[in-house]
Design a protein around this motif. Sequence first.
Motif, PDB file in Angstrom:
ATOM      1  N   LYS A   1      19.307  15.605-122.986  1.00  0.00           N
ATOM      2  CA  LYS A   1      19.325  15.692-124.474  1.00  0.00           C
ATOM      3  C   LYS A   1      20.840  16.109-124.723  1.00  0.00           C
ATOM      4  N   ILE A   2      21.040  17.353-124.399  1.00  0.00           N
ATOM      5  CA  ILE A   2      22.215  17.866-124.612  1.00  0.00           C
ATOM      6  C   ILE A   2      23.700  17.120-124.322  1.00  0.00           C
ATOM      7  N   ALA A   3      23.665  16.416-123.061  1.00  0.00           N
ATOM      8  CA  ALA A   3      24.861  16.204-122.821  1.00  0.00           C
ATOM      9  C   ALA A   3      25.385  14.683-123.611  1.00  0.00           C
ATOM     10  N   PRO A   4      24.698  13.964-123.983  1.00  0.00           N
ATOM     11  CA  PRO A   4      25.131  12.884-124.970  1.00  0.00           C
ATOM     12  C   PRO A   4      25.409  13.295-126.302  1.00  0.00           C
ATOM     13  N   ALA A   5      24.564  14.386-126.670  1.00  0.00           N
ATOM     14  CA  ALA A   5      24.885  14.734-128.178  1.00  0.00           C
ATOM     15  C   ALA A   5      26.057  15.416-128.117  1.00  0.00           C
ATOM     16  N   LEU A   6      26.638  16.036-127.331  1.00  0.00           N
ATOM     17  CA  LEU A   6      27.593  17.040-127.310  1.00  0.00           C
ATOM     18  C   LEU A   6      28.915  15.926-127.069  1.00  0.00           C
ATOM     19  N   ALA A   7      28.848  14.904-126.122  1.00  0.00           N
ATOM     20  CA  ALA A   7      29.685  14.040-125.916  1.00  0.00           C
ATOM     21  C   ALA A   7      30.238  13.265-127.053  1.00  0.00           C
ATOM     22  N   ALA A   8      28.969  13.122-127.807  1.00  0.00           N
ATOM     23  CA  ALA A   8      29.179  12.095-129.072  1.00  0.00           C
ATOM     24  C   ALA A   8      29.976  12.960-130.109  1.00  0.00           C
TER      25      ALA A   8
ATOM     26  N   LYS B   1      37.209  18.955-133.442  1.00  0.00           N
ATOM     27  CA  LYS B   1      38.515  18.965-133.493  1.00  0.00           C
ATOM     28  C   LYS B   1      39.244  19.159-132.228  1.00  0.00           C
ATOM     29  N   ILE B   2      38.527  19.823-131.391  1.00  0.00           N
ATOM     30  CA  ILE B   2      38.965  19.960-129.876  1.00  0.00           C
ATOM     31  C   ILE B   2      39.365  18.690-129.234  1.00  0.00           C
ATOM     32  N   ALA B   3      40.432  18.392-128.831  1.00  0.00           N
ATOM     33  CA  ALA B   3      40.740  17.065-128.232  1.00  0.00           C
ATOM     34  C   ALA B   3      39.805  16.657-127.344  1.00  0.00           C
ATOM     35  N   PRO B   4      39.669  15.363-127.301  1.00  0.00           N
ATOM     36  CA  PRO B   4      38.679  14.544-126.294  1.00  0.00           C
ATOM     37  C   PRO B   4      38.764  14.926-124.958  1.00  0.00           C
ATOM     38  N   ALA B   5      39.936  14.967-124.573  1.00  0.00           N
ATOM     39  CA  ALA B   5      40.177  15.271-123.036  1.00  0.00           C
ATOM     40  C   ALA B   5      39.673  16.770-122.854  1.00  0.00           C
TER      41      ALA B   5
ATOM     42  N   GLY C   1      24.326  13.514-114.685  1.00  0.00           N
ATOM     43  CA  GLY C   1      24.525  13.162-116.120  1.00  0.00           C
ATOM     44  C   GLY C   1      25.529  13.715-116.946  1.00  0.00           C
ATOM     45  N   LEU C   2      25.697  14.987-116.937  1.00  0.00           N
ATOM     46  CA  LEU C   2      26.535  15.818-117.659  1.00  0.00           C
ATOM     47  C   LEU C   2      28.093  15.126-117.101  1.00  0.00           C
ATOM     48  N   ARG C   3      28.203  15.093-115.871  1.00  0.00           N
ATOM     49  CA  ARG C   3      29.579  14.609-115.751  1.00  0.00           C
ATOM     50  C   ARG C   3      29.806  13.088-115.876  1.00  0.00           C
ATOM     51  N   TYR C   4      28.786  12.097-116.197  1.00  0.00           N
ATOM     52  CA  TYR C   4      28.742  10.954-116.566  1.00  0.00           C
ATOM     53  C   TYR C   4      29.293  11.019-118.053  1.00  0.00           C
ATOM     54  N   TYR C   5      28.571  11.785-118.966  1.00  0.00           N
ATOM     55  CA  TYR C   5      28.719  11.852-120.362  1.00  0.00           C
ATOM     56  C   TYR C   5      30.216  12.629-120.638  1.00  0.00           C
ATOM     57  N   ALA C   6      30.617  13.250-119.498  1.00  0.00           N
ATOM     58  CA  ALA C   6      31.870  14.034-119.755  1.00  0.00           C
ATOM     59  C   ALA C   6      32.776  12.905-119.816  1.00  0.00           C
ATOM     60  N   GLY C   7      32.680  11.958-118.966  1.00  0.00           N
ATOM     61  CA  GLY C   7      33.798  10.803-118.894  1.00  0.00           C
ATOM     62  C   GLY C   7      33.680   9.804-120.048  1.00  0.00           C
TER      63      GLY C   7
ATOM     64  N   PRO D   1      29.917  11.145-134.789  1.00  0.00           N
ATOM     65  CA  PRO D   1      28.837  11.651-134.472  1.00  0.00           C
ATOM     66  C   PRO D   1      27.683  11.878-135.560  1.00  0.00           C
ATOM     67  N   VAL D   2      26.388  11.593-135.369  1.00  0.00           N
ATOM     68  CA  VAL D   2      25.378  11.513-136.386  1.00  0.00           C
ATOM     69  C   VAL D   2      25.362  12.739-136.964  1.00  0.00           C
ATOM     70  N   GLY D   3      25.504  13.965-136.206  1.00  0.00           N
ATOM     71  CA  GLY D   3      25.469  15.260-136.955  1.00  0.00           C
ATOM     72  C   GLY D   3      24.601  16.182-136.299  1.00  0.00           C
ATOM     73  N   VAL D   4      23.900  16.952-136.825  1.00  0.00           N
ATOM     74  CA  VAL D   4      22.947  17.959-136.140  1.00  0.00           C
ATOM     75  C   VAL D   4      21.722  17.165-135.479  1.00  0.00           C
ATOM     76  N   VAL D   5      21.377  17.529-134.379  1.00  0.00           N
ATOM     77  CA  VAL D   5      20.429  16.990-133.533  1.00  0.00           C
ATOM     78  C   VAL D   5      19.318  18.108-133.358  1.00  0.00           C
TER      79      VAL D   5
END
Length: 489
Positions: free
Chosen positions: A170-177, A68-72, A117-123, A150-154
Amino acid sequence: MSKHDQVDHDHLHYIGGEFVTSAGSASIEVVDPATGLRIKDVAAGDAQDIDRAVHAARDCFDSRAWRKIAPADRANTLWTLADRIAAHTDEFAELETRDNGMPLMFAKATIASLVNGLRYYAGMVTKLHGQTADISGNGRDLHAYTQSEPVGVVGSITPWNAPLGVLINKIAPALAAGCSIVCKPAEQTPLSAVRLAQLLDEWKLFPAGLINIVNGYGHIAGQALADHQDVDKLTFTGSTAVGKKLVHASAQSNLKRVTLELGGKSPLFIFDDADLEKAITGAAMAIFANSGQVCFAGSRLYIQRGIFDKVIEGVARVGAAMRLGSGLDPQTQMGPLVSAQQMARVLSYVESGIGEGAELVCGGTRHGEQGFFVSPTVFANRDRKPLTIAEEEIFGPVVTAMPFDGLEELEVLANATPYGLGSGIYTSNVSTAHRAAKLIRAGNVWINCYGILDKAMPFGGFKQSGWGRESGFEGIAPFLESKSVYTLL
């Protein structure tokens, strides 16, 4: 319970935004592979600890606290995490070196890569969206569109060869999604994960339960994560044998989605028109980097017949000259293997090679009496006869060199393996390079280089080297579900 000293943190798990004690009393002894001496013990979680972590992740996901936090704002938070980890580069690199044995500069490079990687998925957070579709509707007026959710719990299970790098991968794309995650680091190398948990607790960047870290043994905590009915997706990096077990566990539990980045037995071809100085150095580093403990290590070296002796002598010369020692020594070029068990495994393969008639060109022995060092090892298999060392993944600094006659042989030789993760081609002929790249069934092909990775490029394997891809847009897709919405107007 979130404020403890360092010793306490070693014996706790990070669950639901706080540090908690294990359900049981088991512990993991952490050993310095350069000395063989104990560093400390950390808690070994079991199925109860995993269950608690999964419930925390589920509560966080279902509450939409992160989504629910804004994507930006979510993007900015991931970028902030990247900045803060980068500020701790020296600390994390030293932990990785003490725990895994890798040279300090290699460890720093992995930290830089995970930050990227974190910065890439932040974008990527602000670029996830569906699309509208013009559909026939059988004469009806319909508005149709898709949504990415999002798929749910990873559940994340990570290896020991690049502990923090793969964990963050693993964390970066999961949280980005928009997912929540439960992380089970490798039992051999838990120190950077323990420190990450401390910092996450200190920084308070994320909702409680979004990131959970439970240390434990793979066959206990890892299995519990794979079996858990409330885990929607499993992401794993490790051996093919374990990957198959996780697929079975997924099928037997709830058909959770599975992404697997598994083993390899990667071929590297050197043609007689290649820049041999670069090719020899590249072939040596393709197998000796990180002591050969790399899933895409170039462990099958094919050298065009006319230059076979020159190249194999050159690779052996590079290996024999490498300085082995503690990764904390800035002069060290190759560190130890991760454990006594891994050292014994690698030396058993050396014995197998000798017993099956391979020519030992250099190395093949334990280096020193302290720690878990194996000398860079080069075998020649001039007749290309079947050898265990040329067929099975060793995960150590052992390469088998074999001659080949030309491009017409490459397809059969390259693909005569159940794996398909990495491959390399050294040639000055651009046509040869791209024709060869088309013939190789592998997820990664390097031409006149080896092992270069970029977060914008997908990484993964063909055949038994895995399912799915990591990095790039393909790396976030497995953490998303696509929903089709139809509205009758």
